[in-house]
Design an enzyme around this catalytic site. Structure first.
Site, short mmCIF file in Angstrom:
data_model
loop_
_atom_site.label_atom_id
_atom_site.label_comp_id
_atom_site.label_asym_id
_atom_site.label_seq_id
_atom_site.Cartn_x
_atom_site.Cartn_y
_atom_site.Cartn_z
N ASP A 189 0.97 -1.02 -0.06
CA ASP A 189 0.02 0.13 -0.01
C ASP A 189 0.75 1.40 -0.03
O ASP A 189 1.94 1.26 0.55
CB ASP A 189 -0.84 0.09 1.25
N HIS B 168 3.75 -2.06 3.32
CA HIS B 168 3.51 -0.73 2.70
C HIS B 168 4.96 -0.52 1.99
O HIS B 168 6.11 -0.65 2.58
CB HIS B 168 3.58 0.30 4.05
#
Length: 254
Positions: free
Chosen positions: A55, A200
């Protein structure tokens, strides 16, 4: 005694307010969305496959380093892209796509608070940005911080998107920078076939994530895992469900 009755009345009112609020604004629950095929958390399978997701990128440095590692271990992943960062790093997005990774939508500005119309506009902007770079239009969407409600899901699904979350036990919490070994332990101790892992690649310093990926990939590969995209995971789920339906039909005829 009167105080007691007042207390009971107050508790009842609080319960009713809470119940109405929950019924109106809370989501319908994981079981409902899974059965409707609107949200994916993971799939049930005996096949040793796992979906790595990232992400908040792309990031010029960290995403590139992650792509290098994925290439080294012949691993595909799904990147939930923030539109404004894609505009700043089009070459990274192009590389993702060219190397077989899946491009997905994670809004345009990563707003922590917003309403449904604004979120739909952000999703549209991000899709246009990704398409202008790669020629590909994502159909997967992950809400910011995994937050959603009925209205958002209904609106996003109506626009033709599949919402993707992650296996609850496979949130690496790498955004907190908990330490490389902590990230590695969460993944290696928790991995099961069909899981979706949350990492992430943007939104801050991701050196720990990169170092953890460097340890995780060879170990999972050694264990016999294949790294697939979310769409590949969904295809495997679909094939499995079709097999089950066919078996039921055959058993029914018998």
């Amino acid at each position: 005694m009167k105080k007691f009755y007042h207390f009971i009345t107050l508790c009842t009112l609080i319960f009713l307010v809470f119940f109405v609020y929950e019924s109106t604004f809370a989501d319908k629950g994981r079981k409902y969305y899974e059965e409707k095929g609107q949200i994916l958390w993971e799939i049930n399978t005996d096949e040793k496959i796992i979906a790595l997701t990232f992400d908040d990128g792309p990031h010029r440095k960290y995403t590139t380093e992650i792509l290098d590692l994925l290439a080294e271990y012949d691993a595909r992943a799904t990147f939930f892209i923030v539109g404004e960062y894609a505009e700043k790093n089009p070459n990274v997005v192009s590389r993702m796509f060219e190397e077989g990774h899946e491009l997905a939508n994670h809004t345009y500005t990563h707003p922590l608070r917003s309403n449904v119309p604004n979120l739909l506009e952000e999703i549209r902007q991000t899709n246009e940005t990704i398409y202008s770079i790669s020629g590909f239009s994502p159909t997967l969407f992950r809400p910011v911080e995994g937050r959603y409600d009925d209205d958002l899901i209904d609106a996003v699904v109506k626009e033709g998107y599949k919402v993707v979350m992650w296996s609850w036990h496979m949130d690496t919490l790498d955004w907190k920078n908990p330490g490389v070994n902590k990230i590695v332990d969460i993944v290696l101790k928790g991995t099961k076939p069909g899981n979706v892992v949350l990492f992430h690649d943007g939104g801050g310093n991701r050196e720990q994530t990169v170092k953890a990926i460097k340890k995780i990939l060879p170990e999972l590969k050694k264990q016999g895992y294949t790294f697939v995209t979310i769409s590949e995971l969904l295809e495997i789920q679909k094939a499995s469900n079709n097999d089950k339906d066919n078996r039921k039909k055959i058993e029914g005829k018998e």
